[in-house]
Design an enzyme around this catalytic site. Sequence first.
Site, mmCIF file in Angstrom:
data_model
loop_
_atom_site.group_PDB
_atom_site.id
_atom_site.type_symbol
_atom_site.label_atom_id
_atom_site.label_comp_id
_atom_site.label_asym_id
_atom_site.label_seq_id
_atom_site.Cartn_x
_atom_site.Cartn_y
_atom_site.Cartn_z
ATOM 1 N N CYS A 139 0.812 -1.350 0.049
ATOM 2 C CA CYS A 139 -0.103 -0.093 -0.092
ATOM 3 C C CYS A 139 0.961 1.335 0.036
ATOM 4 C CB CYS A 139 -1.105 0.043 1.224
ATOM 5 S SG CYS A 139 -1.974 -1.399 1.227
ATOM 6 N N HIS A 159 -3.980 6.684 3.923
ATOM 7 C CA HIS A 159 -4.190 5.644 3.144
ATOM 8 C C HIS A 159 -5.533 4.815 3.633
ATOM 9 C CE1 HIS A 159 -4.148 1.507 1.227
ATOM 10 N NE2 HIS A 159 -4.099 0.938 2.536
ATOM 11 N N ASN A 181 -10.268 -0.474 -0.459
ATOM 12 C CA ASN A 181 -8.811 -0.145 -0.237
ATOM 13 C C ASN A 181 -8.096 -0.578 -1.562
ATOM 14 O OD1 ASN A 181 -6.036 -0.503 0.149
ATOM 15 N ND2 ASN A 181 -6.405 -1.968 1.934
HETATM 16 O O1 UT7 Z 1 -4.217 -1.915 3.246
HETATM 17 C C1 UT7 Z 1 -3.458 -2.189 4.436
HETATM 18 C C2 UT7 Z 1 -3.502 -3.377 5.065
HETATM 19 N N1 UT7 Z 1 -5.068 -3.795 5.366
HETATM 20 C C3 UT7 Z 1 -5.618 -3.230 6.426
HETATM 21 O O2 UT7 Z 1 -5.132 -2.397 7.084
HETATM 22 C C4 UT7 Z 1 -6.833 -3.985 7.047
HETATM 23 C C5 UT7 Z 1 -7.090 -4.184 8.320
HETATM 24 N N2 UT7 Z 1 -7.786 -4.838 9.077
HETATM 25 C C6 UT7 Z 1 -8.963 -4.423 8.997
HETATM 26 O O3 UT7 Z 1 -9.594 -3.456 8.163
HETATM 27 C C7 UT7 Z 1 -10.202 -5.435 9.843
HETATM 28 O O4 UT7 Z 1 -9.578 -6.010 10.589
HETATM 29 C C8 UT7 Z 1 -11.048 -6.185 8.796
HETATM 30 C C9 UT7 Z 1 -12.213 -5.234 8.223
HETATM 31 C C10 UT7 Z 1 -10.465 -7.051 7.750
HETATM 32 C C11 UT7 Z 1 -11.980 -7.254 9.621
HETATM 33 O O5 UT7 Z 1 -12.688 -6.591 10.604
HETATM 34 P P1 UT7 Z 1 -12.510 -6.834 12.317
HETATM 35 O O6 UT7 Z 1 -13.513 -6.433 12.922
HETATM 36 O O7 UT7 Z 1 -11.077 -7.091 12.660
HETATM 37 O O8 UT7 Z 1 -13.153 -8.318 12.185
HETATM 38 P P2 UT7 Z 1 -12.372 -9.964 12.326
HETATM 39 O O9 UT7 Z 1 -11.425 -10.230 11.419
HETATM 40 O O10 UT7 Z 1 -11.912 -9.909 13.762
HETATM 41 O O11 UT7 Z 1 -13.745 -10.864 12.331
HETATM 42 C C12 UT7 Z 1 -14.928 -10.528 13.323
HETATM 43 C C13 UT7 Z 1 -16.044 -11.514 12.468
HETATM 44 C C14 UT7 Z 1 -15.450 -12.896 12.443
HETATM 45 O O12 UT7 Z 1 -16.564 -13.941 12.869
HETATM 46 P P3 UT7 Z 1 -16.386 -14.825 14.379
HETATM 47 O O13 UT7 Z 1 -15.339 -15.336 14.296
HETATM 48 O O14 UT7 Z 1 -16.400 -13.390 15.222
HETATM 49 O O15 UT7 Z 1 -17.671 -15.323 14.270
HETATM 50 C C15 UT7 Z 1 -15.385 -13.219 10.968
HETATM 51 O O16 UT7 Z 1 -15.625 -14.373 10.601
HETATM 52 O O17 UT7 Z 1 -16.437 -11.171 11.485
HETATM 53 C C16 UT7 Z 1 -16.339 -12.412 10.402
HETATM 54 N N3 UT7 Z 1 -16.209 -11.630 9.132
HETATM 55 C C17 UT7 Z 1 -17.324 -11.349 8.431
HETATM 56 N N4 UT7 Z 1 -18.480 -11.232 8.464
HETATM 57 C C18 UT7 Z 1 -19.393 -10.724 7.659
HETATM 58 C C19 UT7 Z 1 -15.276 -11.373 8.405
HETATM 59 N N5 UT7 Z 1 -15.319 -11.080 7.157
HETATM 60 C C20 UT7 Z 1 -16.659 -10.811 7.270
HETATM 61 C C21 UT7 Z 1 -17.565 -10.232 6.133
HETATM 62 N N6 UT7 Z 1 -18.789 -10.166 6.510
HETATM 63 N N7 UT7 Z 1 -17.092 -10.092 4.913
#
Ligand code: UT7
Length: 330
Positions: free
Chosen positions: A116, A257, A287
């Site tokens: 990125c 970003h 992103n």
């Molecule tokens: O460009 C630079 C690099 N990238 C980033 O900076 C991204 C950084 N990370 C993030 O933006 C966030 O961590 C995400 C948006 C990717 C994920 O959000 P989060 O609040 O950290 O969610 P999580 O990964 O902790 O997941 C929470 C729950 C999980 O379910 P359980 O285990 O709690 O039952 C996931 O399976 O949300 C679930 N989940 C989804 N649910 C619905 C993950 N993706 C999705 C989805 N729709 N698309």
Amino acid sequence: MIRRPIVEFAGLGVAVPDRVVTNADFEKTLETSDQWIVERTGIRERRVAGPEQTVAMLSRDASLLALAAAGLGPEDIHGIILGTASPDRLLPSTACDLQALLGAKNAFAFDVAAACPGFLFALNVAEGLVAAGQGENMLIIGAEKLSTISDPTDRSTAILFGDGAGAAIVRKATGGSGAVLSTYMKSDGRLADLLYRPGGGAVDPISDKVVAERSHFIKMAGREVFKSAVKTMAEACDKALERAGITADQVDMLVPHQANLRIIEATAKHAEIPLKKVMINVDRYGNTSSASIPLALDQGIKEGRIQPGMTLLLVTFGGGFTWASAVVKW
Ligand code: UT7
């Protein structure tokens, strides 16, 4: 002691594919919802390029606009530095393909692999090359077709990314506008496996196994990446301000970003910059990795929120991990 500015922005251009993919579109193929995506990321839609539109072509469209804005032609470019995490081909660089498309016959060209922060790493490199006398007019680009390296069956990553390109002419400082007052870049390779593409490279060359395991697609430990993003974006803000010899209250616009609205808000909070002074377009483009900062810059200019003479703080973070920042007197 190096005296800045060494370089200044002389022209900016962007290009995005026409096709819009909404959160509702993902609801049809993945177990996800518009509500989850908006609440957790701030993303509402993103652009996706078709097979006919390559990273080099998106880069060419953005570059021609940047050249026109700078009043230059392709033959005036001395160097092309292209940041991308989704190159068209593994060999040669997308920068060389772009050079051919532009007819920039007087330039050297190479890619920067910094995820990125590719655009800001390219800015740092351009500044160094101008200082070293390697040329006066550098074309820097951040361009991606992340739709081709995101796993459409993985809801934790597929919904995040978009395609697009941003280009800028960075020329030897003339005392005009766009002066780059500070630059900063940093990496921590120990955290590489939190955001990576395990297969398809020299370690695990493309094979039926790689394809079956889907290991040629991006894998990300979202929560860990999120925490590092907040920490490193904060550090990058501090470093760019310190190197420019200014404080956050002197910043007119933060251009971060666009990975996640919550990361942007945390970065602004750390820097004590109110949200009205923050460019946000993650809702429209998702992103776009290295294209994200030029896309946000361009939107700010078109909306009149970024005006000549303003002090801008650019800050970014991504896989590697890598992070970077710059202060620009626009
Ligand atoms: O460009 C630079 C690099 N990238 C980033 O900076 C991204 C950084 N990370 C993030 O933006 C966030 O961590 C995400 C948006 C990717 C994920 O959000 P989060 O609040 O950290 O969610 P999580 O990964 O902790 O997941 C929470 C729950 C999980 O379910 P359980 O285990 O709690 O039952 C996931 O399976 O949300 C679930 N989940 C989804 N649910 C619905 C993950 N993706 C999705 C989805 N729709 N698309």
